[in-house]
Design an enzyme around this catalytic site. Structure first.
Site, PDB file in Angstrom:
ATOM      1  N   PHE A 127     -11.120 -19.068 -43.780  1.00 27.43           N
ATOM      2  CA  PHE A 127     -11.309 -19.877 -44.942  1.00 27.43           C
ATOM      3  C   PHE A 127     -12.105 -21.009 -45.067  1.00 27.43           C
ATOM      4  O   PHE A 127     -12.093 -21.385 -46.335  1.00 27.43           O
ATOM      5  CB  PHE A 127     -10.078 -20.336 -45.135  1.00 27.43           C
ATOM      6  CG  PHE A 127      -8.199 -19.477 -45.567  1.00 27.43           C
ATOM      7  CD1 PHE A 127      -8.721 -18.270 -45.970  1.00 27.43           C
ATOM      8  CD2 PHE A 127      -7.721 -18.992 -44.642  1.00 27.43           C
ATOM      9  CE1 PHE A 127      -7.284 -17.289 -46.921  1.00 27.43           C
ATOM     10  CE2 PHE A 127      -6.414 -18.399 -44.779  1.00 27.43           C
ATOM     11  CZ  PHE A 127      -6.490 -17.301 -45.804  1.00 27.43           C
ATOM     12  N   PRO A 163      -3.959 -20.446 -38.139  1.00 17.99           N
ATOM     13  CA  PRO A 163      -5.950 -20.503 -38.197  1.00 17.99           C
ATOM     14  C   PRO A 163      -6.162 -20.434 -39.542  1.00 17.99           C
ATOM     15  O   PRO A 163      -6.154 -19.783 -40.346  1.00 17.99           O
ATOM     16  CB  PRO A 163      -5.978 -18.865 -36.747  1.00 17.99           C
ATOM     17  CG  PRO A 163      -4.603 -18.506 -36.443  1.00 17.99           C
ATOM     18  CD  PRO A 163      -4.014 -19.668 -37.114  1.00 17.99           C
ATOM     19  N   CYS A 164      -7.406 -21.033 -39.130  1.00 18.43           N
ATOM     20  CA  CYS A 164      -8.349 -21.402 -41.080  1.00 18.43           C
ATOM     21  C   CYS A 164      -9.442 -20.989 -40.830  1.00 18.43           C
ATOM     22  O   CYS A 164     -10.274 -20.477 -41.915  1.00 18.43           O
ATOM     23  CB  CYS A 164      -8.308 -22.413 -41.404  1.00 18.43           C
ATOM     24  SG  CYS A 164      -9.070 -23.436 -40.216  1.00 18.43           S
ATOM     25  N   GLN A 165      -9.878 -20.090 -40.014  1.00 19.78           N
ATOM     26  CA  GLN A 165     -11.359 -19.669 -40.083  1.00 19.78           C
ATOM     27  C   GLN A 165     -11.836 -18.757 -41.121  1.00 19.78           C
ATOM     28  O   GLN A 165     -12.663 -19.038 -41.449  1.00 19.78           O
ATOM     29  CB  GLN A 165     -11.384 -18.848 -38.487  1.00 19.78           C
ATOM     30  CG  GLN A 165     -11.505 -19.586 -37.386  1.00 19.78           C
ATOM     31  CD  GLN A 165     -10.557 -19.464 -36.764  1.00 19.78           C
ATOM     32  OE1 GLN A 165      -9.050 -19.016 -37.639  1.00 19.78           O
ATOM     33  NE2 GLN A 165     -10.375 -19.434 -35.267  1.00 19.78           N
TER      34      GLN A 165
END
Length: 135
Positions: free
Chosen positions: A79, A75-77
């Protein structure tokens, strides 16, 4: 001989790898119940772990053999440039990137593919990018 693959944060990457005929997905990790159900339907013989944080990679290699490739998109939220929030959920998702790094360090595959956002490599003045270069 097919390359043995572990798919973390199970998603669409594994399908592309499988379609080449050169990769075998031997294990995966996915927390979301709906995504797990879909993954089980598409990957009938794959070990599917419910939580990437609890995988014992030594045990995995003992039962599946040497892992050649680790793939996944943590999950990249936290960044993403689109993220302007600093919630506990976002912070937890950021920790999952470290779990991906743990897998790569412990399994020592020949290659890894991590899908994420451009903001990840710029985080902390590029220290994250340098950290990945050292893996």
């Amino acid at each position: 001989m097919a390359y043995k693959v572990v798919d973390l944060f199970a998603g669409g990457l594994s399908l592309g790898f499988m379609q080449t005929g050169k990769f075998e997905i031997v294990a995966a990790a996915e927390n979301n119940p709906g995504a797990r159900k879909t993954y089980k339907r598409n990957h009938k013989l794959t070990r599917l772990y419910p939580d990437v944080r609890t995988i014992d990679y030594r045990e995995l290699e003992e039962s599946c053999g040497k892992i050649d490739v680790v793939i996944g998109g943590p999950p990249c939220q936290g960044f993403s440039n689109a993220n302007r929030q600093h919630t506990t959920i976002i912070s937890m998702n950021n920790r999952l990137v470290k779990e991906y790094v743990r897998a790569v360090r412990e399994l020592e595959p020949e290659a890894f593919v991590m899908e994420n956002v451009p903001g990840l490599v710029r985080l902390f003045n590029g220290q994250v990018k340098c950290g990945y270069a050292q893996i």
